[in-house]
Motif scaffolding. Structure first.
Motif, PDB file in Angstrom:
ATOM      1  N   GLN A 132       0.831  -1.257   0.209  1.00 23.54           N
ATOM      2  CA  GLN A 132      -0.015  -0.015   0.048  1.00 23.54           C
ATOM      3  C   GLN A 132       0.881   1.206  -0.010  1.00 23.54           C
ATOM      4  O   GLN A 132       1.748   1.666   0.692  1.00 23.54           O
ATOM      5  CB  GLN A 132      -0.949  -0.014   1.404  1.00 23.54           C
ATOM      6  CG  GLN A 132      -1.682   1.546   1.333  1.00 23.54           C
ATOM      7  CD  GLN A 132      -2.567   1.256   2.610  1.00 23.54           C
ATOM      8  OE1 GLN A 132      -3.404   0.396   2.746  1.00 23.54           O
ATOM      9  NE2 GLN A 132      -2.457   1.975   3.563  1.00 23.54           N
ATOM     10  N   ALA A 133       0.724   2.012  -0.846  1.00 21.19           N
ATOM     11  CA  ALA A 133       1.386   3.345  -0.943  1.00 21.19           C
ATOM     12  C   ALA A 133       0.554   4.415  -0.170  1.00 21.19           C
ATOM     13  O   ALA A 133      -0.799   4.374   0.128  1.00 21.19           O
ATOM     14  CB  ALA A 133       1.511   4.033  -2.349  1.00 21.19           C
ATOM     15  N   VAL A 134       1.465   5.481   0.365  1.00 20.92           N
ATOM     16  CA  VAL A 134       0.740   6.488   1.277  1.00 20.92           C
ATOM     17  C   VAL A 134       1.387   7.744   0.768  1.00 20.92           C
ATOM     18  O   VAL A 134       2.603   7.996   0.365  1.00 20.92           O
ATOM     19  CB  VAL A 134       0.984   6.436   2.624  1.00 20.92           C
ATOM     20  CG1 VAL A 134       0.686   7.517   3.467  1.00 20.92           C
ATOM     21  CG2 VAL A 134       0.665   5.170   3.266  1.00 20.92           C
ATOM     22  N   LEU A 135       0.423   8.797   0.196  1.00 22.65           N
ATOM     23  CA  LEU A 135       0.553  10.091  -0.085  1.00 22.65           C
ATOM     24  C   LEU A 135      -0.169  11.177   0.679  1.00 22.65           C
ATOM     25  O   LEU A 135      -1.232  10.867   0.899  1.00 22.65           O
ATOM     26  CB  LEU A 135       0.610  10.200  -1.608  1.00 22.65           C
ATOM     27  CG  LEU A 135       1.866   9.817  -2.342  1.00 22.65           C
ATOM     28  CD1 LEU A 135       1.232   9.979  -3.838  1.00 22.65           C
ATOM     29  CD2 LEU A 135       2.978  10.567  -2.159  1.00 22.65           C
ATOM     30  N   PRO A 136       0.219  12.284   0.915  1.00 24.48           N
ATOM     31  CA  PRO A 136      -0.579  13.373   1.298  1.00 24.48           C
ATOM     32  C   PRO A 136      -1.469  13.808  -0.128  1.00 24.48           C
ATOM     33  O   PRO A 136      -1.100  13.676  -1.192  1.00 24.48           O
ATOM     34  CB  PRO A 136       0.542  14.587   1.342  1.00 24.48           C
ATOM     35  CG  PRO A 136       1.431  14.397   0.534  1.00 24.48           C
ATOM     36  CD  PRO A 136       1.736  12.910   0.662  1.00 24.48           C
ATOM     37  N   GLY A 137      -2.816  13.807   0.223  1.00 25.60           N
ATOM     38  CA  GLY A 137      -3.627  14.369  -0.855  1.00 25.60           C
ATOM     39  C   GLY A 137      -3.178  15.690  -1.252  1.00 25.60           C
ATOM     40  O   GLY A 137      -2.720  16.483  -0.695  1.00 25.60           O
ATOM     41  N   PRO A 138      -3.775  15.787  -2.560  1.00 26.41           N
ATOM     42  CA  PRO A 138      -3.224  17.205  -3.177  1.00 26.41           C
ATOM     43  C   PRO A 138      -3.715  18.472  -2.322  1.00 26.41           C
ATOM     44  O   PRO A 138      -2.972  19.640  -2.235  1.00 26.41           O
ATOM     45  CB  PRO A 138      -3.961  17.244  -4.655  1.00 26.41           C
ATOM     46  CG  PRO A 138      -4.997  16.206  -4.640  1.00 26.41           C
ATOM     47  CD  PRO A 138      -4.543  15.257  -3.340  1.00 26.41           C
ATOM     48  N   TYR A 139      -4.840  18.351  -1.694  1.00 23.39           N
ATOM     49  CA  TYR A 139      -5.525  19.581  -1.180  1.00 23.39           C
ATOM     50  C   TYR A 139      -4.555  19.574   0.203  1.00 23.39           C
ATOM     51  O   TYR A 139      -4.515  20.995   0.458  1.00 23.39           O
ATOM     52  CB  TYR A 139      -7.090  19.227  -0.757  1.00 23.39           C
ATOM     53  CG  TYR A 139      -7.545  20.589  -0.169  1.00 23.39           C
ATOM     54  CD1 TYR A 139      -7.824  21.774  -0.854  1.00 23.39           C
ATOM     55  CD2 TYR A 139      -7.610  20.643   1.321  1.00 23.39           C
ATOM     56  CE1 TYR A 139      -8.450  22.987   0.125  1.00 23.39           C
ATOM     57  CE2 TYR A 139      -8.165  21.693   1.958  1.00 23.39           C
ATOM     58  CZ  TYR A 139      -8.429  22.803   1.332  1.00 23.39           C
ATOM     59  OH  TYR A 139      -9.046  24.056   2.044  1.00 23.39           O
ATOM     60  N   SER A 140      -4.431  18.836   0.894  1.00 28.06           N
ATOM     61  CA  SER A 140      -3.546  18.907   2.097  1.00 28.06           C
ATOM     62  C   SER A 140      -2.242  19.482   1.720  1.00 28.06           C
ATOM     63  O   SER A 140      -1.738  20.063   2.546  1.00 28.06           O
ATOM     64  CB  SER A 140      -3.610  17.667   3.029  1.00 28.06           C
ATOM     65  OG  SER A 140      -4.958  17.364   3.317  1.00 28.06           O
ATOM     66  N   LEU A 141      -1.733  18.885   0.837  1.00 27.72           N
ATOM     67  CA  LEU A 141      -0.197  19.247   0.375  1.00 27.72           C
ATOM     68  C   LEU A 141       0.037  20.555   0.133  1.00 27.72           C
ATOM     69  O   LEU A 141       0.743  21.377   0.525  1.00 27.72           O
ATOM     70  CB  LEU A 141       0.313  18.471  -0.697  1.00 27.72           C
ATOM     71  CG  LEU A 141       1.897  18.528  -0.967  1.00 27.72           C
ATOM     72  CD1 LEU A 141       2.691  18.209   0.381  1.00 27.72           C
ATOM     73  CD2 LEU A 141       1.963  17.544  -1.951  1.00 27.72           C
ATOM     74  N   ALA A 142      -1.188  21.168  -0.792  1.00 29.95           N
ATOM     75  CA  ALA A 142      -1.402  22.573  -1.235  1.00 29.95           C
ATOM     76  C   ALA A 142      -1.612  23.499  -0.023  1.00 29.95           C
ATOM     77  O   ALA A 142      -1.049  24.525   0.086  1.00 29.95           O
ATOM     78  CB  ALA A 142      -2.249  22.749  -2.193  1.00 29.95           C
ATOM     79  N   ASP A 143      -2.375  22.864   0.841  1.00 31.13           N
ATOM     80  CA  ASP A 143      -2.410  23.682   2.128  1.00 31.13           C
ATOM     81  C   ASP A 143      -1.313  24.012   2.998  1.00 31.13           C
ATOM     82  O   ASP A 143      -1.302  25.116   3.561  1.00 31.13           O
ATOM     83  CB  ASP A 143      -3.891  23.105   3.010  1.00 31.13           C
ATOM     84  CG  ASP A 143      -4.172  23.886   4.133  1.00 31.13           C
ATOM     85  OD1 ASP A 143      -4.286  25.061   4.210  1.00 31.13           O
ATOM     86  OD2 ASP A 143      -4.403  23.139   5.446  1.00 31.13           O
ATOM     87  N   LEU A 144      -0.715  22.863   3.292  1.00 30.66           N
ATOM     88  CA  LEU A 144       0.648  23.157   3.964  1.00 30.66           C
ATOM     89  C   LEU A 144       1.875  23.706   3.481  1.00 30.66           C
ATOM     90  O   LEU A 144       2.632  24.151   4.098  1.00 30.66           O
ATOM     91  CB  LEU A 144       0.954  21.587   4.450  1.00 30.66           C
ATOM     92  CG  LEU A 144       0.095  20.729   5.266  1.00 30.66           C
ATOM     93  CD1 LEU A 144       0.607  19.184   5.008  1.00 30.66           C
ATOM     94  CD2 LEU A 144       0.144  21.077   6.567  1.00 30.66           C
ATOM     95  N   ALA A 145       1.617  24.116   2.217  1.00 31.83           N
ATOM     96  CA  ALA A 145       2.842  24.742   1.352  1.00 31.83           C
ATOM     97  C   ALA A 145       2.546  26.212   1.291  1.00 31.83           C
ATOM     98  O   ALA A 145       1.194  26.740   1.187  1.00 31.83           O
ATOM     99  CB  ALA A 145       2.824  23.972  -0.044  1.00 31.83           C
ATOM    100  N   THR A 146       3.560  26.864   0.756  1.00 35.89           N
ATOM    101  CA  THR A 146       3.550  28.172   0.234  1.00 35.89           C
ATOM    102  C   THR A 146       3.572  28.355  -1.290  1.00 35.89           C
ATOM    103  O   THR A 146       5.042  27.770  -1.598  1.00 35.89           O
ATOM    104  CB  THR A 146       4.296  29.060   1.119  1.00 35.89           C
ATOM    105  OG1 THR A 146       3.976  28.953   2.544  1.00 35.89           O
ATOM    106  CG2 THR A 146       4.171  30.559   0.592  1.00 35.89           C
TER     107      THR A 146
END
Length: 333
Positions: A132-146
């Motif tokens: 099983q692969a694990v990744l941040p979802g795109p919305y959460s990753l964008a939310d955590l980034a600048t």
């Protein structure tokens, strides 16, 4: 008949020996790992720790095996923090708790690095279990980034979705992909943005033939966010029944669900270790509340990552999840 699958959202705690060894290694500072620059001793320590957490999952009898994400000092921000197009800056609080990550500032066009794919390749060599692969979802990753590159929130989210899809495209064969999306709960998207979040998730999901599970946690999704999420081409939505039972049940009853579901029924942040039969009973309770809804697959998991747990409690939680899934399978038969 429903299939019950025991698994986790990844992001495991380090074994106790690894915490000591890594903190003692010259030049190693928490939150200061750059992919490929860890040094031989640090790399070797992480490789040994990876072997250990994979063995723990195999020994517990989990149906899905994850890499463990032990190198992810920046938690969900890791895939950006190790990317050449990103500058990591000051320490930022990870949601509303006592963990922190380096702020990832995107300064150039994002391109896949293959960092997570390499971890999965290494994992595949260490287990015969279903990966099983694990990744941040795109919305959460964008939310955590600048964003200092794209200049528009919608364009930035789309770029993050494309970046993650390219990362997924490099993965070895995996059975399941968990996309972790706590920001869908903690920083709920507004009108219009909720639809774009679903589209970005859809883009990532279409990059793989694996079963895709979107796992929000720390509560329940707002109604419109949940309804839009169901439009994405995903196999299962996760429900944090530890943090919020009523609103998660309401969403399913009011708007329906995907063909499969991931039930967060064990507390990923509490040192109290649940009983396997109690977890099985919680599965029964959820299914009884839904009455006519029958899922193709039910993933039994902790509601959050287990990073917060003492290592011995983490091991016990995995064993409980595996046993609970076996009990649910027996009852269903």
């Amino acid at each position: 008949m429903t299939e019950y699958v025991s698994t986790t959202p990844g992001l495991f705690p380090l074994p106790d020996w690894a915490k000591d060894d890594l903190s003692d290694l010259k030049g190693h500072q928490k939150h200061d790992l750059i992919s490929g620059d860890e040094g031989e001793e640090t790399t070797a320590a992480y490789e040994t720790a990876r072997e250990e957490v994979i063995d723990v999952q195999d020994d517990a009898g989990l149906d899905r095996i994850v890499e463990g994400q032990l190198r992810w000092d920046d938690m969900l921000a890791h895939p950006l923090a190790v990317n050449d197009a990103v500058e990591t800056r000051g320490i930022v609080r990870y949601y509303d708790n006592n963990n922190f990550y380096r702020e990832p500032v995107v300064q150039d066009e994002l391109e896949a690095s293959g960092d997570v794919a390499a971890e999965l390749e290494a994992t595949a060599d260490l287990t015969d279990g279903d990966l099983q692969a694990v990744l941040p979802g795109p919305y959460s990753l964008a939310d955590l980034a600048t964003d200092e590159q794209y200049g528009d929130d919608a364009e930035f989210l789309a770029a993050i979705g494309e970046f993650l899809a390219d990362e997924v495209d490099a993965f070895p064969d995996v059975e399941t992909l968990f996309l972790l999306e706590p920001s869908l709960v903690e920083s709920a998207p507004e009108d219009g943005e909720d639809e774009r979040a679903s589209e970005a998730i859809d883009q990532v999901a279409r990059a793989t033939d694996a079963d895709v599970v979107v796992q929000p946690y720390w509560g329940a999704l707002e109604e419109k966010v949940y309804a839009h999420l169901l439009d994405a081409d995903i196999d299962a939505v996760g429900f944090d029944f530890v943090a919020n039972q009523d609103d998660n049940l309401y969403n399913i009853q009011e708007y329906g669900a995907t063909d499969s579901a991931s039930l967060g029924l064990a507390d990923g942040q509490s040192t109290l270790v649940e009983d396997a039969e109690a977890i099985r009973d919680r599965v029964d309770w959820v299914e009884d509340q839904l009455q006519v809804t029958e899922f193709e697959t039910v993933y039994l998991t902790t509601n959050t990552e287990t990073f917060y747990l003492p290592y011995n409690k983490f091991e016990e939680k995995l064993a409980v999840l595996a046993e609970a899934a076996e009990l649910a399978e027996v009852k269903a038969a």
